[in-house]
Design a protein around this motif. Structure first.
Motif, PDB file in Angstrom:
ATOM      1  N   ARG A 182       0.863  -1.187   0.000  1.00  0.00           N
ATOM      2  CA  ARG A 182       0.000   0.000   0.000  1.00  0.00           C
ATOM      3  C   ARG A 182       0.893   1.228   0.000  1.00  0.00           C
ATOM      4  O   ARG A 182       1.759   1.362   0.867  1.00  0.00           O
ATOM      5  N   LEU A 183       0.687   2.116  -0.956  1.00  0.00           N
ATOM      6  CA  LEU A 183       1.398   3.401  -0.942  1.00  0.00           C
ATOM      7  C   LEU A 183       0.960   4.167   0.297  1.00  0.00           C
ATOM      8  O   LEU A 183      -0.176   4.042   0.752  1.00  0.00           O
ATOM      9  N   GLY A 184       1.872   4.974   0.853  1.00  0.00           N
ATOM     10  CA  GLY A 184       1.517   5.687   2.076  1.00  0.00           C
ATOM     11  C   GLY A 184       2.396   6.895   2.299  1.00  0.00           C
ATOM     12  O   GLY A 184       2.927   7.482   1.345  1.00  0.00           O
ATOM     13  N   ALA A 185       2.565   7.254   3.568  1.00  0.00           N
ATOM     14  CA  ALA A 185       3.223   8.515   3.923  1.00  0.00           C
ATOM     15  C   ALA A 185       4.728   8.515   3.631  1.00  0.00           C
ATOM     16  O   ALA A 185       5.341   9.584   3.605  1.00  0.00           O
ATOM     17  N   ILE A 186       5.326   7.335   3.447  1.00  0.00           N
ATOM     18  CA  ILE A 186       6.743   7.305   3.057  1.00  0.00           C
ATOM     19  C   ILE A 186       6.809   7.069   1.547  1.00  0.00           C
ATOM     20  O   ILE A 186       6.266   6.080   1.044  1.00  0.00           O
ATOM     21  N   ARG A 259      -0.232  23.863  -1.663  1.00  0.00           N
ATOM     22  CA  ARG A 259       0.574  24.294  -2.813  1.00  0.00           C
ATOM     23  C   ARG A 259       0.994  23.102  -3.666  1.00  0.00           C
ATOM     24  O   ARG A 259       1.230  22.014  -3.150  1.00  0.00           O
ATOM     25  N   SER A 260       1.113  23.346  -4.971  1.00  0.00           N
ATOM     26  CA  SER A 260       1.443  22.249  -5.890  1.00  0.00           C
ATOM     27  C   SER A 260       2.904  21.823  -5.799  1.00  0.00           C
ATOM     28  O   SER A 260       3.309  20.858  -6.423  1.00  0.00           O
ATOM     29  N   ASP A 261       3.711  22.559  -5.007  1.00  0.00           N
ATOM     30  CA  ASP A 261       5.100  22.116  -4.806  1.00  0.00           C
ATOM     31  C   ASP A 261       5.307  21.594  -3.382  1.00  0.00           C
ATOM     32  O   ASP A 261       6.441  21.422  -2.943  1.00  0.00           O
ATOM     33  N   ARG A 262       4.207  21.343  -2.663  1.00  0.00           N
ATOM     34  CA  ARG A 262       4.348  20.850  -1.281  1.00  0.00           C
ATOM     35  C   ARG A 262       3.464  19.621  -1.041  1.00  0.00           C
ATOM     36  O   ARG A 262       2.377  19.717  -0.463  1.00  0.00           O
ATOM     37  N   PRO A 263       3.932  18.459  -1.497  1.00  0.00           N
ATOM     38  CA  PRO A 263       3.102  17.249  -1.345  1.00  0.00           C
ATOM     39  C   PRO A 263       2.775  16.924   0.119  1.00  0.00           C
ATOM     40  O   PRO A 263       1.691  16.413   0.402  1.00  0.00           O
ATOM     41  N   GLU A 264       3.686  17.267   1.045  1.00  0.00           N
ATOM     42  CA  GLU A 264       3.410  16.949   2.464  1.00  0.00           C
ATOM     43  C   GLU A 264       2.193  17.741   2.939  1.00  0.00           C
ATOM     44  O   GLU A 264       1.345  17.226   3.674  1.00  0.00           O
ATOM     45  N   GLU A 265       2.125  19.011   2.510  1.00  0.00           N
ATOM     46  CA  GLU A 265       0.994  19.862   2.884  1.00  0.00           C
ATOM     47  C   GLU A 265      -0.303  19.296   2.276  1.00  0.00           C
ATOM     48  O   GLU A 265      -1.339  19.227   2.953  1.00  0.00           O
ATOM     49  N   VAL A 266      -0.230  18.879   1.023  1.00  0.00           N
ATOM     50  CA  VAL A 266      -1.415  18.339   0.339  1.00  0.00           C
ATOM     51  C   VAL A 266      -1.855  17.037   1.014  1.00  0.00           C
ATOM     52  O   VAL A 266      -3.046  16.821   1.263  1.00  0.00           O
ATOM     53  N   GLY A 267      -0.889  16.180   1.359  1.00  0.00           N
ATOM     54  CA  GLY A 267      -1.204  14.924   2.051  1.00  0.00           C
ATOM     55  C   GLY A 267      -1.907  15.182   3.366  1.00  0.00           C
ATOM     56  O   GLY A 267      -2.890  14.518   3.711  1.00  0.00           O
ATOM     57  N   ARG A 268      -1.416  16.185   4.089  1.00  0.00           N
ATOM     58  CA  ARG A 268      -1.974  16.515   5.410  1.00  0.00           C
ATOM     59  C   ARG A 268      -3.424  17.007   5.292  1.00  0.00           C
ATOM     60  O   ARG A 268      -4.235  16.776   6.161  1.00  0.00           O
ATOM     61  N   ASN A 269      -3.728  17.710   4.203  1.00  0.00           N
ATOM     62  CA  ASN A 269      -5.067  18.318   4.051  1.00  0.00           C
ATOM     63  C   ASN A 269      -6.074  17.427   3.336  1.00  0.00           C
ATOM     64  O   ASN A 269      -7.274  17.700   3.367  1.00  0.00           O
ATOM     65  N   LEU A 270      -5.575  16.390   2.663  1.00  0.00           N
ATOM     66  CA  LEU A 270      -6.418  15.649   1.716  1.00  0.00           C
ATOM     67  C   LEU A 270      -7.743  15.159   2.317  1.00  0.00           C
ATOM     68  O   LEU A 270      -8.821  15.430   1.780  1.00  0.00           O
ATOM     69  N   ASP A 288      -8.091  18.882  -9.912  1.00  0.00           N
ATOM     70  CA  ASP A 288      -6.909  19.173 -10.732  1.00  0.00           C
ATOM     71  C   ASP A 288      -5.940  18.005 -10.548  1.00  0.00           C
ATOM     72  O   ASP A 288      -5.288  17.881  -9.509  1.00  0.00           O
ATOM     73  N   PHE A 289      -5.875  17.127 -11.557  1.00  0.00           N
ATOM     74  CA  PHE A 289      -5.091  15.894 -11.457  1.00  0.00           C
ATOM     75  C   PHE A 289      -3.760  16.014 -12.198  1.00  0.00           C
ATOM     76  O   PHE A 289      -3.098  15.026 -12.490  1.00  0.00           O
ATOM     77  N   ASN A 290      -3.386  17.253 -12.507  1.00  0.00           N
ATOM     78  CA  ASN A 290      -2.094  17.501 -13.149  1.00  0.00           C
ATOM     79  C   ASN A 290      -1.015  17.461 -12.060  1.00  0.00           C
ATOM     80  O   ASN A 290      -0.556  18.482 -11.566  1.00  0.00           O
ATOM     81  N   ILE A 291      -0.650  16.247 -11.685  1.00  0.00           N
ATOM     82  CA  ILE A 291       0.185  15.982 -10.510  1.00  0.00           C
ATOM     83  C   ILE A 291       1.344  15.075 -10.943  1.00  0.00           C
ATOM     84  O   ILE A 291       1.119  14.158 -11.745  1.00  0.00           O
ATOM     85  N   PRO A 292       2.569  15.301 -10.439  1.00  0.00           N
ATOM     86  CA  PRO A 292       3.707  14.474 -10.865  1.00  0.00           C
ATOM     87  C   PRO A 292       3.555  12.993 -10.476  1.00  0.00           C
ATOM     88  O   PRO A 292       2.839  12.675  -9.527  1.00  0.00           O
ATOM     89  N   ASP A 293       4.256  12.121 -11.210  1.00  0.00           N
ATOM     90  CA  ASP A 293       4.226  10.683 -10.929  1.00  0.00           C
ATOM     91  C   ASP A 293       5.437  10.269 -10.106  1.00  0.00           C
ATOM     92  O   ASP A 293       6.198   9.388 -10.501  1.00  0.00           O
ATOM     93  N   GLU A 294       5.615  10.904  -8.970  1.00  0.00           N
ATOM     94  CA  GLU A 294       6.783  10.548  -8.150  1.00  0.00           C
ATOM     95  C   GLU A 294       6.536  10.938  -6.700  1.00  0.00           C
ATOM     96  O   GLU A 294       5.647  11.733  -6.405  1.00  0.00           O
ATOM     97  N   GLY A 295       7.357  10.369  -5.835  1.00  0.00           N
ATOM     98  CA  GLY A 295       7.335  10.733  -4.413  1.00  0.00           C
ATOM     99  C   GLY A 295       5.968  10.540  -3.781  1.00  0.00           C
ATOM    100  O   GLY A 295       5.193   9.657  -4.168  1.00  0.00           O
ATOM    101  N   LEU A 296       5.674  11.376  -2.804  1.00  0.00           N
ATOM    102  CA  LEU A 296       4.404  11.301  -2.084  1.00  0.00           C
ATOM    103  C   LEU A 296       3.200  11.552  -3.006  1.00  0.00           C
ATOM    104  O   LEU A 296       2.080  11.141  -2.719  1.00  0.00           O
TER     105      LEU A 296
END
Ligand code: TXA
Ligand code: MG
Length: 309
Positions: A182-186, A259-270, A288-296
């Motif tokens: 399962r994909l997750g916080a790491i 912000r679109s350059d802060r995945p941690e912030e987006v994860g926290r708010n989702l 808005d699904f224009n999101i990178p295919d990497e990291g969080l």
């Protein structure tokens, strides 16, 4: 009902269910020694009985009491990521009750980081904890979310808003390498310095294949609103779930994930954003699904895809 740490410990050790904070999401906890309380978790959540629970431990040493056939690389993973949002699926020994494992030979283990929960686990011993939400709904990242799903009478240990806001990453060992169940916080890339490789994301290959995480079979993280995932937000859109640093067509109401350059912030708010859609009685929104295919971002995308289903 908010309870103190002492009260939470007393309730748990006498066979009651308590909602408990972790750094990822709130959990609905019961002691591994109280099968009736564990059964009650399944009832409260309306969770199918074939979906096993994660065993939360106070420290990594306890893993060696409850798991067996532990791969050598486990030590490095545990040293790097525990306490924290990593869950390991390992062969369980028989002290892990069937009801926890949903009859699988394995069990999932995690040492959470949240200081309150760490203290609690030292008093209570191991606790099983699924996310503290009704099955199928977005996970709970605040005491208010938990009370919304289970009512005011459920005892809640208040640990504030969850720092990660997204569930733990689950790894399992396939006999020669670790894979992501399962994909997750790491983020997957974070394992490279520890393992020397990025674990593959386990994919279901045929219709007959059961997902490794039984929970992955079920509808998840979903608000009542119909969500449409868009690479580009069209003119005339009315409600958009998007990013605070992007502009959208005039006239649309924007609900910002961060912000679109802060995945941690987006994860926290989702999950708060998804839950707020229901509170505001919103029935449809574009994402808005224009999101990178990497990291969080991979985890965030996976949750949005499931939230749409
Ligand atoms: O961050 C988290 O992991 C949170 C907090 C509370 O720790 N817990 C959580 O639990 O997300 P839950 O029950 O919502 O999700 C656990 C997932 C499910 O998809 C379940 O199927 C899977 O873990 N799981 C549990 N035991 C397993 C096992 N033995 N083999 C494979 N998957 C397992
Ligand atoms: Mg869950």
């Amino acid at each position: 009902m908010i309870v103190t740490l002492e009260k939470a410990a007393q309730l748990l050790t006498t066979g009651h269910v308590v909602a408990v904070p972790t750094e990822t999401v709130y959990g609905l906890a019961a002691s591994i020694h109280h099968p009736l309380a564990i059964a009650n978790i399944f009832t409260l959540k309306k969770r199918p009985s074939d979906n096993p629970l994660i065993v939360h431990l106070a420290n990594a040493e306890e893993l060696y009491r409850y798991a067996q056939e532990i791969p050598a690389t486990t030590f490095a993973l545990v040293k790097a990521f525990w306490p924290g949002p990593l869950t390991l699926v390992l062969k369980a020994n028989l002290s892990i009750n069937n009801i926890i494992r949903a009859d699988l030979p394995t069990a999932a283990f995690r040492v959470p980081f949240h200081p309150l929960t760490h203290k609690l686990l030292q008093i209570t011993g191991p606790l099983v904890m699924p996310s503290a939400n009704l099955s199928g709904s977005p996970s709970a990242t605040s005491p208010e979310h938990v009370a919304h799903d289970f009512g005011e009478s459920l005892p809640i240990l208040d640990g504030g808003t969850c720092k990660e806001g997204i569930e733990s990453t689950i790894l399992f060992y396939n006999g020669s390498a670790w894979e992501i169940a399962r994909l997750g916080a790491i983020a997957p890339e974070a394992f490279k310095p520890v393992l020397g490789y990025i674990p593959a994301i386990h994919k279901i290959t045929s219709q007959d294949d059961k997902p490794l995480c039984p929970g992955q079979m079920y509808r998840h993280y979903a608000p009542k609103a119909q969500l449409e995932l868009c690479q580009e937000i069209p003119e005339g859109a009315s409600i958009v779930i998007g990013f605070s640093d992007r502009t959208y067509p005039p006239g649309c109401k924007v609900i910002a994930l961060g912000r679109s350059d802060r995945p941690e912030e987006v994860g926290r708010n989702l999950y708060t954003v998804l839950r707020d859609l229901d509170t505001a009685n919103i029935l449809a929104a574009l994402v808005d699904f224009n999101i990178p295919d990497e990291g969080l971002w991979l985890t965030i995308k996976e949750r949005l895809v499931k939230a749409r289903a």
